[in-house]
Design an enzyme around this catalytic site. Structure first.
Site, PDB file in Angstrom:
ATOM      1  N   LYS A  67       0.837  -1.177   0.000  1.00 20.70           N
ATOM      2  CA  LYS A  67       0.000   0.000   0.000  1.00 20.70           C
ATOM      3  C   LYS A  67       0.876   1.231   0.000  1.00 20.70           C
ATOM      4  CE  LYS A  67      -3.014  -0.290   3.721  1.00 20.70           C
ATOM      5  NZ  LYS A  67      -3.102   0.941   4.450  1.00 20.70           N
ATOM      6  N   LYS A  91       6.583   1.871   8.474  1.00 19.46           N
ATOM      7  CA  LYS A  91       5.514   2.716   9.026  1.00 19.46           C
ATOM      8  C   LYS A  91       4.267   1.903   9.337  1.00 19.46           C
ATOM      9  CE  LYS A  91       6.329   6.875   6.859  1.00 19.46           C
ATOM     10  NZ  LYS A  91       6.043   7.957   5.931  1.00 19.46           N
ATOM     11  N   LYS A 103       5.300   1.700  -3.036  1.00 25.95           N
ATOM     12  CA  LYS A 103       5.417   3.100  -3.465  1.00 25.95           C
ATOM     13  C   LYS A 103       5.563   3.117  -4.972  1.00 25.95           C
ATOM     14  CE  LYS A 103       5.537   7.131  -1.438  1.00 25.95           C
ATOM     15  NZ  LYS A 103       4.861   7.438  -0.171  1.00 25.95           N
ATOM     16  N   THR A 186      -1.847  13.465   8.365  1.00 21.65           N
ATOM     17  CA  THR A 186      -0.419  13.464   8.707  1.00 21.65           C
ATOM     18  C   THR A 186      -0.098  14.608   9.670  1.00 21.65           C
ATOM     19  OG1 THR A 186       0.080  12.444   6.598  1.00 21.65           O
ATOM     20  CG2 THR A 186       1.917  13.458   7.745  1.00 21.65           C
TER      21      THR A 186
HETATM   22  P1  NAD Z   1       3.654  19.991   0.183  1.00 24.18           P
HETATM   23  O1  NAD Z   1       4.166  19.974  -1.197  1.00 24.18           O
HETATM   24  O2  NAD Z   1       2.222  20.257   0.440  1.00 24.18           O
HETATM   25  O3  NAD Z   1       4.492  21.075   1.041  1.00 24.18           O
HETATM   26  C1  NAD Z   1       5.874  21.146   1.043  1.00 24.18           C
HETATM   27  C2  NAD Z   1       6.270  22.472   1.662  1.00 24.18           C
HETATM   28  O4  NAD Z   1       7.691  22.510   1.787  1.00 24.18           O
HETATM   29  C3  NAD Z   1       5.885  23.682   0.825  1.00 24.18           C
HETATM   30  O5  NAD Z   1       5.499  24.716   1.697  1.00 24.18           O
HETATM   31  C4  NAD Z   1       7.192  24.037   0.112  1.00 24.18           C
HETATM   32  O6  NAD Z   1       7.248  25.410  -0.273  1.00 24.18           O
HETATM   33  C5  NAD Z   1       8.169  23.718   1.200  1.00 24.18           C
HETATM   34  N1  NAD Z   1       9.536  23.505   0.765  1.00 24.18           N
HETATM   35  C6  NAD Z   1       9.984  22.760  -0.267  1.00 24.18           C
HETATM   36  N2  NAD Z   1      11.325  22.806  -0.321  1.00 24.18           N
HETATM   37  C7  NAD Z   1      11.715  23.588   0.709  1.00 24.18           C
HETATM   38  C8  NAD Z   1      12.967  24.027   1.192  1.00 24.18           C
HETATM   39  N3  NAD Z   1      14.086  23.657   0.608  1.00 24.18           N
HETATM   40  N4  NAD Z   1      12.992  24.828   2.293  1.00 24.18           N
HETATM   41  C9  NAD Z   1      11.847  25.204   2.903  1.00 24.18           C
HETATM   42  N5  NAD Z   1      10.639  24.818   2.495  1.00 24.18           N
HETATM   43  C10 NAD Z   1      10.575  24.035   1.404  1.00 24.18           C
HETATM   44  O7  NAD Z   1       4.127  18.613   0.825  1.00 24.18           O
HETATM   45  P2  NAD Z   1       3.535  17.903   2.118  1.00 24.18           P
HETATM   46  O8  NAD Z   1       2.486  16.966   1.696  1.00 24.18           O
HETATM   47  O9  NAD Z   1       3.241  18.919   3.151  1.00 24.18           O
HETATM   48  O10 NAD Z   1       4.792  17.004   2.548  1.00 24.18           O
HETATM   49  C11 NAD Z   1       5.863  17.547   3.262  1.00 24.18           C
HETATM   50  C12 NAD Z   1       6.814  16.430   3.664  1.00 24.18           C
HETATM   51  O11 NAD Z   1       6.109  15.479   4.453  1.00 24.18           O
HETATM   52  C13 NAD Z   1       7.420  15.637   2.501  1.00 24.18           C
HETATM   53  O12 NAD Z   1       8.720  15.253   2.892  1.00 24.18           O
HETATM   54  C14 NAD Z   1       6.555  14.400   2.425  1.00 24.18           C
HETATM   55  O13 NAD Z   1       7.240  13.305   1.875  1.00 24.18           O
HETATM   56  C15 NAD Z   1       6.264  14.180   3.890  1.00 24.18           C
HETATM   57  N6  NAD Z   1       5.047  13.399   4.140  1.00 24.18           N
HETATM   58  C16 NAD Z   1       3.850  13.854   3.696  1.00 24.18           C
HETATM   59  C17 NAD Z   1       2.715  13.115   3.960  1.00 24.18           C
HETATM   60  C18 NAD Z   1       1.361  13.607   3.530  1.00 24.18           C
HETATM   61  O14 NAD Z   1       0.368  13.004   3.946  1.00 24.18           O
HETATM   62  N7  NAD Z   1       1.253  14.661   2.757  1.00 24.18           N
HETATM   63  C19 NAD Z   1       2.811  11.895   4.659  1.00 24.18           C
HETATM   64  C20 NAD Z   1       4.059  11.475   5.104  1.00 24.18           C
HETATM   65  C21 NAD Z   1       5.188  12.244   4.842  1.00 24.18           C
END
Ligand code: NAD
Length: 409
Positions: A67, A91, A103, A186
């Site tokens: 998944k 996880k 994935k 999350t």
């Molecule tokens: P998103 O794309 O909605 O947001 C990412 C944010 O990070 C944005 O505000 C972007 O401008 C910022 N960003 C990108 N590069 C940056 C940098 N170098 N410095 C500062 N800010 C930066 O993504 P998301 O869904 O919020 O995911 C964020 C992280 O969490 C990722 O690593 C993702 O793999 C992880 N994650 C997300 C989920 C989920 O449910 N969305 C679940 C598990 C893990």
């Protein structure tokens, strides 16, 4: 280490050695059970045919159907997809979800495609992947995909198979059988872990810094703000904003909705984004991208508590520096497992046709993630290791048991 896959393998090896996992099992888990690379031909708006490269990694399915997410980004690598599938195995096991790790991804820039091109790409991915459904492999969303892409994927799956099966795809809209609270899951989970750890470290109500203000960062900030924490600085790709008295998070969310960035938020001062992770604060939440806390900057991190909302934001070398300095890290496989937990709830709801209220989803998510947190903490304390290792050991024990029961080892 060259990439996130090598870092993931390092974490696996370290935990396996600490717990004395049989070498045969370690070896099996160091490679995905199955990995595929395939191409998707897409008719572009100008009539040309363009070929895109796609991947899916099935890390292991001893613990249940594989998944999780589908990432679309221009620099996607097969190593990243393999690492993320291993993280999903861990996880799911950490959170007590009977699922394996999967994935997928497409090497493409969604921003460079028209809506029609993007839709054809996503539908093409589903046709070429041809997943076997809710009891085998369930794709969901990740960076570069969301509810609309998952709706197209589900539609494609159902058209290919000739029956409805909402549990075959996760992260879909509620109207197609999605779960309430999927978008917030999350961030809510990160906030719940942060509050639990802050309470233990006597940092409750403390000063918080968040890197990344997207889906996860903004929801985490909102939940902590509501619980009385002071969010003193946040950043996104546009820059950083700070306020010693604490940022008004609902107003900042509104500003970001209007302008698409945190920069220029009226009541805050602009802050240097590069040094954000080194800001004086109690709790640091990296919620943007991987490998941002490195051996080079780890020594300058001032927060006593780091809660990893992003996947793999801390390199193994930085991990060692922070642990030496006595910092507490709530690892990604616990802290950001809220999305995986609610995806599991989504599948259950789809299979049972019993759809839950937002309150029920949030309450069950809280119970599940805090149990994972407590178990990782207890394992770490018992063995005198980091919480990251505690979580990985708990997960590997469960995967090992499933493999043993099946007679695979
Ligand atoms: P998103 O794309 O909605 O947001 C990412 C944010 O990070 C944005 O505000 C972007 O401008 C910022 N960003 C990108 N590069 C940056 C940098 N170098 N410095 C500062 N800010 C930066 O993504 P998301 O869904 O919020 O995911 C964020 C992280 O969490 C990722 O690593 C993702 O793999 C992880 N994650 C997300 C989920 C989920 O449910 N969305 C679940 C598990 C893990």
């Amino acid at each position: 280490m060259k990439n996130v896959w090598e870092e993931a393998q390092f974490n696996l090896r370290t935990a396996a050695e600490t717990m004395g996992l049989e070498p045969e099992i370690t070896e099996r888990l160091l490679t995905p059970m199955r990995f595929t690379e395939f191409t998707i031909p897409v008719r572009m708006d100008d009539g040309r045919k363009k070929i895109f490269t796609a991947y899916r990694s099935w890390h292991q399915d001893a613990t249940g159907p594989t998944k999780d997410g589908t990432r679309v980004r221009p620099n996607l690598t097969p190593e990243e997809i393999k690492a993320l599938s291993l993280f999903m195995s861990i996880k799911h096991a950490v959170a007590g979800i009977p699922a394996g790790g999967g994935k997928g991804g497409i090497k493409a820039d969604p921003a460079a495609l028209s809506e029609g091109e993007y839709e054809r790409l996503i539908r093409g991915f589903m046709r070429r992947l041809a997943p076997k459904g809710a009891f085998v492999d369930i794709p969901g969303a990740d960076i570069g995909t969301g509810a609309q892409a998952m709706a197209w994927m589900l539609d494609e799956y159902e058209q290919m198979n000739g029956f409805h099966s909402p549990a075959a795809v996760n992260d879909k809209p509620f109207e197609l059988g999605g779960s309430r609270g999927g978008f917030e899951a999350t961030g809510w989970g990160v906030a719940a872990c942060a509050e639990r750890a802050a309470g233990e470290l006597k940092l409750a109500g403390g000063r918080v810094v968040i890197q990344g203000f997207g889906q996860v960062g903004s929801i985490t900030a909102g939940a902590l703000f509501q619980s009385g924490y002071k969010i003193v600085a946040v950043s996104d790709i546009s820059g950083a904003v700070a306020a010693q008295k604490g940022l008004n998070i609902p107003a900042l969310v509104e500003h970001v909705e209007k302008t698409g960035q945190v920069a220029g938020f009226g009541e805050a001062s602009a802050a240097p984004a590069a040094a954000l992770l080194e800001t004086d604060c109690d709790i640091l939440i990296p919620a943007a991208v991987q490998d941002v806390i490195t051996e080079e900057n780890a020594g300058r991190v001032k927060a006593g508590l780091i809660v990893e909302a992003a996947n793999a934001p801390t390199t193994p070398a930085a991990d060692a520096v922070l642990l030496k300095l006595g910092r507490t890290i709530v690892p990604d496989v616990v802290a950001n497992s809220g999305g995986a937990i609610v995806c599991d709830f989504e599948r259950s709801q789809g299979l049972s046709n019993d759809y839950w209220s937002l309150e029920k989803v949030r309450e069950k998510l809280r119970g599940r993630i805090l149990t994972a947190y407590d178990e990782a903490r207890a394992q770490a304390a018992e063995r005198g290791v980091s919480m990251r290792q505690g979580a990985w050991i708990n997960a590997l024990s469960k995967i090992r048991a499933a493999m043993m029961w099946r007679g695979w080892c």
